[in-house]
Scaffold this motif. Structure first.
Motif, PDB file in Angstrom:
ATOM      1  N   LYS A  87       0.831  -1.208   0.000  1.00  0.00           N
ATOM      2  CA  LYS A  87       0.000   0.000   0.000  1.00  0.00           C
ATOM      3  C   LYS A  87       0.868   1.263   0.000  1.00  0.00           C
ATOM      4  O   LYS A  87       0.566   2.245  -0.657  1.00  0.00           O
ATOM      5  N   ILE A  88       1.948   1.203   0.768  1.00  0.00           N
ATOM      6  CA  ILE A  88       2.837   2.366   0.849  1.00  0.00           C
ATOM      7  C   ILE A  88       3.519   2.607  -0.496  1.00  0.00           C
ATOM      8  O   ILE A  88       3.596   3.739  -0.979  1.00  0.00           O
ATOM      9  N   LYS A  89       3.996   1.539  -1.105  1.00  0.00           N
ATOM     10  CA  LYS A  89       4.706   1.674  -2.379  1.00  0.00           C
ATOM     11  C   LYS A  89       3.779   2.033  -3.528  1.00  0.00           C
ATOM     12  O   LYS A  89       4.210   2.533  -4.563  1.00  0.00           O
ATOM     13  N   GLU A  90       2.492   1.741  -3.364  1.00  0.00           N
ATOM     14  CA  GLU A  90       1.520   2.093  -4.403  1.00  0.00           C
ATOM     15  C   GLU A  90       1.078   3.552  -4.282  1.00  0.00           C
ATOM     16  O   GLU A  90       0.379   4.057  -5.152  1.00  0.00           O
ATOM     17  N   SER A  91       1.497   4.212  -3.220  1.00  0.00           N
ATOM     18  CA  SER A  91       1.055   5.587  -3.011  1.00  0.00           C
ATOM     19  C   SER A  91       2.127   6.575  -3.451  1.00  0.00           C
ATOM     20  O   SER A  91       3.284   6.472  -3.033  1.00  0.00           O
ATOM     21  N   SER A  92       1.766   7.507  -4.291  1.00  0.00           N
ATOM     22  CA  SER A  92       2.761   8.466  -4.775  1.00  0.00           C
ATOM     23  C   SER A  92       3.263   9.347  -3.641  1.00  0.00           C
ATOM     24  O   SER A  92       4.412   9.779  -3.635  1.00  0.00           O
ATOM     25  N   ALA A  93       2.411   9.582  -2.658  1.00  0.00           N
ATOM     26  CA  ALA A  93       2.816  10.445  -1.543  1.00  0.00           C
ATOM     27  C   ALA A  93       3.843   9.776  -0.642  1.00  0.00           C
ATOM     28  O   ALA A  93       4.716  10.436  -0.093  1.00  0.00           O
ATOM     29  N   CYS A  94       3.741   8.465  -0.500  1.00  0.00           N
ATOM     30  CA  CYS A  94       4.559   7.795   0.520  1.00  0.00           C
ATOM     31  C   CYS A  94       5.574   6.794   0.005  1.00  0.00           C
ATOM     32  O   CYS A  94       6.340   6.237   0.795  1.00  0.00           O
ATOM     33  N   ARG A  95       5.611   6.559  -1.300  1.00  0.00           N
ATOM     34  CA  ARG A  95       6.442   5.449  -1.770  1.00  0.00           C
ATOM     35  C   ARG A  95       7.926   5.664  -1.529  1.00  0.00           C
ATOM     36  O   ARG A  95       8.693   4.707  -1.511  1.00  0.00           O
ATOM     37  N   GLN A  96       8.335   6.910  -1.320  1.00  0.00           N
ATOM     38  CA  GLN A  96       9.763   7.137  -1.129  1.00  0.00           C
ATOM     39  C   GLN A  96      10.210   6.909   0.313  1.00  0.00           C
ATOM     40  O   GLN A  96      11.403   6.952   0.621  1.00  0.00           O
ATOM     41  N   ILE A  97       9.259   6.661   1.200  1.00  0.00           N
ATOM     42  CA  ILE A  97       9.623   6.429   2.609  1.00  0.00           C
ATOM     43  C   ILE A  97      10.219   5.036   2.748  1.00  0.00           C
ATOM     44  O   ILE A  97       9.590   4.048   2.359  1.00  0.00           O
ATOM     45  N   PRO A  98      11.443   4.929   3.274  1.00  0.00           N
ATOM     46  CA  PRO A  98      12.044   3.595   3.441  1.00  0.00           C
ATOM     47  C   PRO A  98      11.234   2.765   4.442  1.00  0.00           C
ATOM     48  O   PRO A  98      10.744   3.298   5.444  1.00  0.00           O
ATOM     49  N   VAL A  99      11.101   1.495   4.122  1.00  0.00           N
ATOM     50  CA  VAL A  99      10.342   0.600   4.986  1.00  0.00           C
ATOM     51  C   VAL A  99      11.245  -0.540   5.437  1.00  0.00           C
ATOM     52  O   VAL A  99      11.881  -1.198   4.622  1.00  0.00           O
ATOM     53  N   VAL A 100      11.323  -0.748   6.723  1.00  0.00           N
ATOM     54  CA  VAL A 100      12.069  -1.886   7.260  1.00  0.00           C
ATOM     55  C   VAL A 100      11.067  -2.903   7.772  1.00  0.00           C
ATOM     56  O   VAL A 100      10.200  -2.567   8.579  1.00  0.00           O
ATOM     57  N   ILE A 101      11.187  -4.118   7.271  1.00  0.00           N
ATOM     58  CA  ILE A 101      10.265  -5.160   7.712  1.00  0.00           C
ATOM     59  C   ILE A 101      11.012  -6.114   8.619  1.00  0.00           C
ATOM     60  O   ILE A 101      12.107  -6.560   8.287  1.00  0.00           O
ATOM     61  N   MET A 102      10.427  -6.422   9.739  1.00  0.00           N
ATOM     62  CA  MET A 102      11.076  -7.306  10.688  1.00  0.00           C
ATOM     63  C   MET A 102      10.288  -8.592  10.848  1.00  0.00           C
ATOM     64  O   MET A 102       9.073  -8.577  10.993  1.00  0.00           O
ATOM     65  N   SER A 103      11.000  -9.696  10.824  1.00  0.00           N
ATOM     66  CA  SER A 103      10.287 -10.965  10.936  1.00  0.00           C
ATOM     67  C   SER A 103      11.168 -12.043  11.509  1.00  0.00           C
ATOM     68  O   SER A 103      12.379 -12.042  11.329  1.00  0.00           O
ATOM     69  N   SER A 104      10.540 -12.966  12.218  1.00  0.00           N
ATOM     70  CA  SER A 104      11.270 -14.118  12.705  1.00  0.00           C
ATOM     71  C   SER A 104      10.995 -15.321  11.804  1.00  0.00           C
ATOM     72  O   SER A 104      11.558 -16.374  11.983  1.00  0.00           O
ATOM     73  N   GLU A 105      10.085 -15.143  10.867  1.00  0.00           N
ATOM     74  CA  GLU A 105       9.775 -16.223   9.938  1.00  0.00           C
ATOM     75  C   GLU A 105      10.603 -16.029   8.679  1.00  0.00           C
ATOM     76  O   GLU A 105      11.043 -14.931   8.375  1.00  0.00           O
ATOM     77  N   ASN A 106      10.748 -17.094   7.905  1.00  0.00           N
ATOM     78  CA  ASN A 106      11.457 -16.981   6.639  1.00  0.00           C
ATOM     79  C   ASN A 106      10.494 -16.476   5.579  1.00  0.00           C
ATOM     80  O   ASN A 106       9.653 -17.215   5.107  1.00  0.00           O
TER      81      ASN A 106
END
Lengths: 126, 153
Positions: A87-106
């Motif tokens: 959703k963030i990457k599909e938005s022109s307003a917000c797509r440039q904001i870096p996103v860090v995803i954290m997970s314990s699953e593969n």
């Protein structure tokens, strides 16, 4: 996620505003604290939907807050971290904001165009 | 021994046993390091949120496992996964370890095994809650009596 967040911000930052998304209230509070210690402005929300609202992407007419970085848990009920990323990457307003995803699953089996150029890195949580 | 020394002694003994008996691990120590004058109630606040999360998740698991027809093991597993994460974050080692076992029973779709783990999770959560509340009470008492919280190696 909380331990990993501490490593990301070890060097400190100039009043970055970080949006932390985690369905665990305890984790969210820990991350907020770590970010504040690193001189970041921190906002913790408990779901992807709340994150989108905060960013002004929920269709309601209001200006989103100025967010410099988003840190999100991957597996959350309702909207997962991946769906939030999309959703963030599909938005022109917000797509440039870096996103860090954290997970314990593969979750590397799901790498696709949304991940490319989006994730800073995947951190192993536990 | 005056009151403050007695309380401090109790605090040290209680803290030592928390670690020795595996109720908390190093992550709990890390949490305490995040507390300072700017955030003096940080640990209590995080732990309180954790216990709220616990209760909610345990209820979710119980409801899902109560289903007479088809138990939705994916739903149970999702809650256990969440609890595993939160308990790791605050250093609740025994709770976390039960979650690890719990997940294998979810994967195996073993209802009996899951119910046993649910009981264990409940027990460990109650024990931990009790012990941490005692710890926080001792801290309050020490401060109220004019003493300082001793550092425990």
């Amino acid at each position: 996620m909380a331990v990993a967040a501490g490593e990301v911000f070890a060097s400190g930052s100039q009043e970055l505003h970080v949006l932390a998304v985690d369905d665990s209230n305890a984790d969210g509070k820990i991350i907020e604290r770590l970010l504040k210690i690193s001189s970041c402005k921190a906002t913790a929300v408990e779901s992807g939907i709340r994150a989108l609202q905060f960013l002004g992407l929920d269709g309601e007419k209001h200006s989103g807050y100025n967010v410099n970085l988003i840190m999100t848990d991957y597996s959350m009920p309702g909207m997962t971290g991946y769906e939030l990323l999309k959703k963030i990457k599909e938005s022109s307003a917000c797509r440039q904001i870096p996103v860090v995803i954290m997970s314990s699953e593969n979750i590397l089996t799901r790498i696709d165009r949304y991940f490319f150029n989006s994730i800073i890195f995947l951190l192993h949580r536990v | 021994m005056d009151t403050v020394s007695q309380l401090q002694r109790q605090f040290v003994d209680h803290t030592t046993s928390l670690y020795r008996e595996g109720f908390v691990d190093d992550q709990f120590t890390q949490l305490q390091k995040l507390q300072d004058e700017n955030s003096p109630d940080f640990v209590v606040e995080v732990v309180t949120l954790f216990f709220d999360d616990c209760e909610k998740l345990i209820n979710n698991m119980a409801r899902a496992l109560e289903q007479q027809q088809e138990v939705d093991f994916k739903q149970v597993d999702a809650s256990v996964h969440q609890l595993k994460g939160s308990s790791s974050s605050i250093g609740a080692m025994r709770v976390k370890n039960v979650c690890v076992t719990f997940r294998t029973f979810c994967e195996a779709q073993n209802r009996e095994g899951c119910l046993r783990c649910l009981q264990q999770v409940n027990r460990e959560y109650s024990l931990l809650k009790n012990k941490l509340q005692t710890l926080f009470r001792l801290e309050q008492q020490i401060v109220a009596a004019g003493g300082t919280i001793p550092a425990v190696e």
